[in-house]
Design an enzyme around this catalytic site. Structure first.
Site, PDB file in Angstrom:
ATOM      1  N   SER B  69      36.363  37.498  41.435  1.00  0.00           N
ATOM      2  CA  SER B  69      37.652  37.915  42.595  1.00  0.00           C
ATOM      3  C   SER B  69      39.156  38.537  41.797  1.00  0.00           C
ATOM      4  CB  SER B  69      37.201  36.415  42.807  1.00  0.00           C
ATOM      5  OG  SER B  69      38.552  35.525  43.596  1.00  0.00           O
ATOM      6  N   GLU B  70      39.156  38.924  42.812  1.00  0.00           N
ATOM      7  CA  GLU B  70      40.882  39.852  42.581  1.00  0.00           C
ATOM      8  C   GLU B  70      41.830  38.497  41.974  1.00  0.00           C
ATOM      9  OE1 GLU B  70      38.269  41.546  43.422  1.00  0.00           O
ATOM     10  OE2 GLU B  70      37.550  42.907  41.732  1.00  0.00           O
ATOM     11  N   PHE B  93      40.026  48.262  38.486  1.00  0.00           N
ATOM     12  CA  PHE B  93      40.657  49.822  38.794  1.00  0.00           C
ATOM     13  C   PHE B  93      41.829  49.613  40.034  1.00  0.00           C
ATOM     14  CE2 PHE B  93      36.243  50.344  38.598  1.00  0.00           C
ATOM     15  CZ  PHE B  93      36.043  51.579  37.757  1.00  0.00           C
ATOM     16  N   ASP B  95      42.330  49.953  42.198  1.00  0.00           N
ATOM     17  CA  ASP B  95      42.287  50.764  43.873  1.00  0.00           C
ATOM     18  C   ASP B  95      42.095  48.994  44.597  1.00  0.00           C
ATOM     19  OD1 ASP B  95      40.933  53.782  43.369  1.00  0.00           O
ATOM     20  OD2 ASP B  95      40.813  52.776  42.034  1.00  0.00           O
ATOM     21  N   ILE B  97      43.821  46.331  44.304  1.00  0.00           N
ATOM     22  CA  ILE B  97      44.946  45.342  44.329  1.00  0.00           C
ATOM     23  C   ILE B  97      44.925  44.768  45.395  1.00  0.00           C
ATOM     24  CG2 ILE B  97      46.731  47.478  44.319  1.00  0.00           C
ATOM     25  CD1 ILE B  97      48.250  46.489  42.022  1.00  0.00           C
ATOM     26  N   HIS B 139      36.909  54.393  43.903  1.00  0.00           N
ATOM     27  CA  HIS B 139      37.892  54.392  42.774  1.00  0.00           C
ATOM     28  C   HIS B 139      38.810  55.369  41.696  1.00  0.00           C
ATOM     29  CE1 HIS B 139      34.391  51.539  43.339  1.00  0.00           C
ATOM     30  NE2 HIS B 139      34.306  51.218  42.946  1.00  0.00           N
TER      31      HIS B 139
END
Lengths: 361, 333
Positions: B69-70, B93, B95, B97, B139
């Site tokens: 969970s970013e 990654f 990506d 964000i 990615h």
């Protein structure tokens, strides 16, 4: 008898060199030690000298060519040789001879000694020990032409002083006695005594202190633009320029004070010093040394009369320590003045400095 | 000097800073690796193995495997930073964000400003970007322009093992949030790296080649390509300066303008679509600050305005190549 002239290896990092200019032409008679070729490396430009006498019979790599270390770049003949012989010699010659293979025992080795702190040392060659001590903010690579030039005649030992190069950043109180004690411990670790000790700038003052405090280690001194002699000074423009440098361009400005021709300060030379200054504790260590040097007490305490035989190599264009007052020096010192260099003659006038050091071995 | 990889250089900086300062902690997906799994802890060290070996050394309190969970990872790290820790959070990654962008641009980047300078946010977000790995459009992006435009963030793009270690050390010791954008294609590149800890300051460009004919500015994985292009051009007698600003924010404008003053010709190489890119940003710098110095239009070597293609031939054509850089420099001559 035909002899190969090969691209030299000046220092560990050199992989190739550019032939700036052949100083002799095909057909010229050359004596041993004559200047042959100006060669540019990423660090600096230097002159390759002939290691044999003979007639230059062939230039294999001409002006402007870039050749790898060990590559055949010319041929010398000690007797009359015809063109076919020279062609056959070139054809039979390996493309590149890497020095480590050709002269294994003379190759430079770098090791780190544990004397309670880490001291980084480079050694090359065998025979009588020649110890090289660099100056403030320098490192053992300041002697790269000396190491290369004299390893056939001596066991050359170049030391990174504490706070410098790959040695530990702990300089204690920054005193000459403390630095000399660390050098002494490193030399004892290497089993060296009775050495010719050459010191440049701050390293010259450390060499004097070493000879006074540890006389058995030092047989002769060579002082190259040393700090601490009567009549001289220490340029705080340089010291604080390095201690307070924030960016590479600040370092470049300070380094340009060292040399006669500012163009000799290459990007690689600046990079090397910048990388050293970025290490944790490096600038703090140099700040301690700077304060101690500016206080001057350590220099005043050097008993010049009590030193072993001294050869002084001084430069008339030295902006960092100035020109010493020779009349105030003890009788018996041999003094050589250089006109073509600034404060870094071992790099700027390497041939001259090497010849003077060779005479001491 | 030891020769180590870009991956190892990053690992070394993390290890040395964790040993030096107990407030430095790592958190992210599998950064410990294996914890709660096979029991072979420290075996993975993140998807690229960058944090390998740190879990056994520093334990689960300081090397924290997180859920996938970013927003939780970055949110927790931002909170830890503002309350006194010095977290290094790994965003696998760059990506990804999008799902944690609020935590970055609207929270971490604004704490110092909104709390009257009283809050410090020593947060490092390690993440990776770049195409060429056959990893598809989700990615393979670089995305540094999105981060560079946020006031309050520092953005680092290391291009060599030496720079990676020194810049990450600086990032961890910095009191502001730093995004440390690693290049996937550089992890196995090796170079000389001192064993001792050292810092490289932010906002100081590295000069990799000196020349008076043109200036190439390149970032991250584009730097080795710019150097290769410069070396090819040198063989034809064209001498170019190669500048790697190292950080896109702050940007060493002075180095770029000084070089432009000498060469009068500028090519910017940016692994990014062209609109609102660093290439566009630096071209704007040149025309607004150094218009009189320019002898030719600024050359922009970027990706096209498309997602990163998955077809290998298209992906290879997408990323700026050495040949395109050489061509762009020649066009300015």
């Amino acid at each position: 008898m035909l002899k190969a002239i090969r691209m030299p290896k000046w220092g560990l990092a050199m992989e190739e060199g550019t032939i700036v200019e052949w100083l002799r032409s095909v057909g010229d008679e050359v004596a041993e030690g004559d200047d042959l070729i100006d060669i540019e490396t990423t660090k600096i430009t230097n002159t390759l000298q002939a290691t044999n006498a003979g007639r230059l019979v062939r230039i294999v790599a001409g002006d402007g060519e870039v050749m790898p270390v060990g590559a055949l770049i010319g041929v010398l003949a000690s007797e009359i040789a015809d063109e076919a012989e020279v062609d056959a010699f070139i054809a039979a010659s390996p493309v590149a001879v890497v020095e480590e293979e050709a002269e294994e025992e003379a190759a430079m080795a770098v090791q780190s000694l544990d004397i309670g702190k880490r001291i980084n040392v480079a050694t090359a060659g065998s025979g009588k020990p020649l110890v090289l001590l660099h100056g403030f903010s320098g490192d053992l690579n300041n002697w790269l032409f000396t190491i290369e030039g004299l390893k056939d005649a001596a066991r050359v030992i170049a030391i990174d002083l504490p706070g410098h190069g790959a040695s530990e950043k702990d300089v204690g109180d920054g005193s000459l006695a403390g630095l000399a004690a660390d050098v002494a411990a490193a030399l004892e670790e290497l089993g060296v005594s009775d050495a010719v000790v050459a010191g440049h700038s701050l390293g010259g003052a450390v060499a004097m202190r070493l000879a006074l405090d540890h006389p058995a280690l030092v047989s002769k001194l060579a002082l190259v633009c040393p700090a601490g002699l009567p009549g001289g000074f220490v340029s705080d423009d340089f010291l604080s320029g390095i201690v307070n440098a924030e960016k590479a361009r600040d370092v470049k400005k300070a380094l340009q004070l060292l040399v006669r021709d500012p163009d000799t300060v290459s990007r690689d030379m600046v990079d090397g010093v910048v990388k050293m200054l970025r290490l944790d504790g490096a600038q703090a260590a140099l700040a301690v040394l700077r304060e101690r040097m500016l206080a001057g007490g350590d220099f005043a305490a050097l008993s010049l009369d009590a030193l072993p035989p001294v050869t002084l190599i001084a430069s008339r264009n030295d902006a960092i320590v100035g020109a010493p007052d020779v009349s105030a020096l003890p009788p018996g010192w041999t003094v050589h003045w250089l006109d073509q260099a600034g404060h870094l003659p071992q790099l700027e006038a390497a041939g001259e400095v090497n010849a003077l050091l060779r005479a001491l071995l | 000097m030891p020769v180590i990889s870009y991956r190892k250089a990053i690992n070394q900086a993390l290890e040395q800073e964790m040993a030096r300062d107990a407030r430095v902690i790592l958190m992210g997906i599998d950064v410990g690796g294996g914890a709660g799994g096979s029991g072979d802890v420290g075996s993975v060290g993140g998807v690229m193995g960058v944090t390998k070996g740190l879990y056994p050394k520093f334990g689960s309190d300081r090397v924290i495997d997180t859920p996938i969970s970013e927003s939780a990872i970055i949110g927790a790290a931002a909170g830890a930073a503002v309350t006194g820790m010095r977290p290094v959070a790994e965003l696998m990654f760059v990506d990804f964000i999008g799902v944690c962008f609020d935590q970055i641009y609207n929270q971490a980047a604004k704490f110092r400003y909104m709390f009257g300078g009283k809050a410090r946010t020593p947060l490092v977000i390690r993440t990776m970007g770049g195409a060429g790995m056959r990893a598809g459009a989700q990615h393979s992006q670089t995305l540094h322009p999105i981060l560079t435009m946020v006031p309050g963030l520092k953005v680092v793009m290391p291009s060599s093992p030496y720079d990676a270690k020194g810049l990450l050390t600086r990032a961890i010791r910095d009191d502001d949030p730093v995004v440390f954008l690693e290049s996937k294609s550089l992890y196995d590149v090796k170079g000389e790296v001192p064993e001792e800890a050292y810092e490289i300051p932010f906002g100081e460009a590295n000069v990799l080649r000196d020349g008076r004919d043109a200036t190439i500015v390149a970032f991250g994985a584009m730097v080795p390509r710019a150097v290769a292009a410069a070396d090819l051009l040198a063989k034809e007698g064209v001498k170019v300066t190669v500048l790697d600003p190292r950080t896109t924010s702050p940007l060493d404008e002075e180095a770029i303008l000084d070089s432009l003053d000498e060469t009068g010709r500028l090519v910017v190489v940016d692994e990014s679509p062209p609109r609102c890119s660093l290439a566009a940003d630096i071209a704007a710098l040149a025309v607004s600050q150094a218009f009189d110095a320019l002898k030719a239009p600024v050359g922009l070597v970027t990706c096209p305005h498309t997602p990163v293609p998955f077809a290998p031939n298209l992906e290879d054509a997408y990323v700026p190549s050495v040949a395109r850089i050489v061509e762009a420099v020649k066009k300015t001559l």
